[in-house]
Scaffold this active site. Structure first.
Site, PDB file in Angstrom:
ATOM      1  N   LYS A  11     -13.769  16.148 -13.144  1.00 31.47           N
ATOM      2  CA  LYS A  11     -13.334  14.954 -12.416  1.00 31.47           C
ATOM      3  C   LYS A  11     -12.261  15.391 -11.432  1.00 31.47           C
ATOM      4  O   LYS A  11     -11.233  15.956 -11.831  1.00 31.47           O
ATOM      5  CB  LYS A  11     -12.776  13.888 -13.363  1.00 31.47           C
ATOM      6  CG  LYS A  11     -12.206  12.670 -12.630  1.00 31.47           C
ATOM      7  CD  LYS A  11     -11.527  11.683 -13.565  1.00 31.47           C
ATOM      8  CE  LYS A  11     -10.932  10.518 -12.759  1.00 31.47           C
ATOM      9  NZ  LYS A  11     -10.206   9.545 -13.601  1.00 31.47           N
ATOM     10  N   SER A  28      -5.704   7.772 -17.492  1.00 35.05           N
ATOM     11  CA  SER A  28      -4.450   7.276 -16.930  1.00 35.05           C
ATOM     12  C   SER A  28      -4.408   5.754 -16.956  1.00 35.05           C
ATOM     13  O   SER A  28      -3.381   5.147 -17.281  1.00 35.05           O
ATOM     14  CB  SER A  28      -4.309   7.772 -15.477  1.00 35.05           C
ATOM     15  OG  SER A  28      -4.399   9.176 -15.414  1.00 35.05           O
ATOM     16  N   ASN A  29      -5.527   5.112 -16.641  1.00 35.00           N
ATOM     17  CA  ASN A  29      -5.590   3.651 -16.704  1.00 35.00           C
ATOM     18  C   ASN A  29      -5.523   3.141 -18.130  1.00 35.00           C
ATOM     19  O   ASN A  29      -5.131   2.002 -18.369  1.00 35.00           O
ATOM     20  CB  ASN A  29      -6.875   3.152 -16.041  1.00 35.00           C
ATOM     21  CG  ASN A  29      -6.778   3.124 -14.533  1.00 35.00           C
ATOM     22  OD1 ASN A  29      -6.361   2.129 -13.944  1.00 35.00           O
ATOM     23  ND2 ASN A  29      -7.148   4.222 -13.895  1.00 35.00           N
TER      24      ASN A  29
END
Length: 371
Positions: free
Chosen positions: A230, A106-107
């Site tokens: 995760k 996402s980053n």
């Protein structure tokens, strides 16, 4: 960084003053140029780095600790990939003591990248790590897609660009049409066809609220090519159940080898206490040393100091959760001299917003620079 809906904690120590004149906004080049340039061909067939490292890939095990979902960097004018900054950032994180890197998360603005650009980012990251002496550092590559077929394709591309593991989100676009066993079938088929081991990525906020429960993840963990998860859901009870059922790896006991990872830096201590393997947290892009230190303190049983330091990390993570990748990049620009902007349609921060982001992260950066 999980999307918690809680109030920020009171400010504590390690705070330093910040003058608005110190706040840095990216400066665009002076040349007048169309912001929409021709697509860049990032597939450089002359670069053998990733293929040379394929034989080494099987020797890069996942070790309990801190992993960083890296930021993607772009040219300020054209929005083409800035691969030199990508390389520099990867080495900075490695030198801070993290256990591994994750590209296309996402980053990393994976949803803004083409397949060729994804390959280029991972290839550049692998090359930078190897040239800096971190040949044993594993790279986890985000490979989530809406179809089973494309997800498997991304896993193959991850291998051939230098990735060691795949991080896979569940599909969500056709959520109303999925059956109760659709996600079990999806992960089973992807894991069976992927040339690299996969980790299940549970992030309800990114997939229309789909939240894989512990029973589902425990069942999937029995697949020989599923080696971890995760949990960006922030559910520490779920983490504890999965860690116990899989006999997950910890810093004191490698256990089964399964990696049960928290998805945010703000519950590192809770992850360690609950038997987890570490974290994959975006805040480590800004403060990798602080994130590693919290993990080390908790793993050594020094919970008093770990909790004190995690309070600072949690306040910084709250700033990152609220501002997202826009705020993370702004803070990188202000405090470390690089970061730039996210790709459109994400907005560029105004000067006032950049000042606010700098203020919100200043305590964390002060801690980082003290280590």
């Amino acid at each position: 960084m999980s999307p918690h809906n809680d109030a920020p904690s009171p400010v504590g120590s390690y705070s330093n003053g910040l003058h608005t004149s110190q706040v840095r906004l990216p400066v665009r080049p002076g040349a007048v140029q169309s912001p929409y340039s021709s697509p860049v061909d990032y597939a450089d067939s002359s670069d053998n780095t990733s293929t040379d490292s394929l034989d080494h890939a099987m020797h890069r095990p996942l070790t309990p600790g801190v992993y960083v979902p890296t930021v993607a960097f772009f040219d300020l004018l054209t929005e083409d990939l800035d691969l030199s900054t990508t390389a520099k950032h990867a080495v900075r994180l490695a030198e801070a003591g993290v256990m591994g890197l994750t590209t296309q998360g996402s980053n990393g603005e994976a949803v803004h990248l083409t397949h060729r650009e994804r390959i280029a980012v991972t290839r550049t990251t692998r090359k930078a790590l190897d040239e800096a002496g971190f040949v044993d550092m594993p790279i986890i590559v985000g490979c989530g897609a809406q179809s089973t077929r494309e997800t498997i394709e991304l896993c193959h591309e991850a291998l051939h660009s230098g990735g060691d593991y795949a991080l896979v989100l569940p599909p969500n676009y056709y959520r109303p049409l999925f059956k109760s066993d659709s996600f079990l079938e999806f992960f089973d088929e992807v894991a069976s066809a992927s040339p690299i081991p996969i980790l299940i990525y549970n992030f309800p906020g990114a997939v229309a609220g789909i939240d894989l429960d512990s029973d589902t993840i425990i069942k999937l963990s029995k697949h020989p090519n599923i080696v971890g998860c995760k949990l960006t859901c922030g559910n520490t009870g779920k983490l504890n159940r999965i860690a116990a059922a899989t006999f997950a790896s910890t810093t004191s006991d490698l256990g089964s080898g399964f990696m049960c990872l928290g998805g945010s830096a703000d519950f590192t201590v809770q992850t360690v206490v609950g038997g987890g393997s570490g974290t994959i947290g975006g805040l480590a892009n800004i403060a990798p040393k602080a994130c590693v230190k919290v993990m080390d303190l908790a793993s050594a049983g020094n919970y008093k100091e770990a909790k004190k330091m995690q309070a600072i990390v949690a306040r910084g993570d709250w700033a990152a959760i609220q501002s997202g990748i826009v705020g993370t990049k702004s803070a990188l620009e202000t405090y470390f001299g690089y970061g730039g902007y996210a790709r459109k349609p994400l907005p560029h921060p105004t000067r006032e917003e950049a000042i606010k982001y700098a203020h919100d992260f200043k305590e964390l950066v002060a801690l980082e620079k003290s280590l």
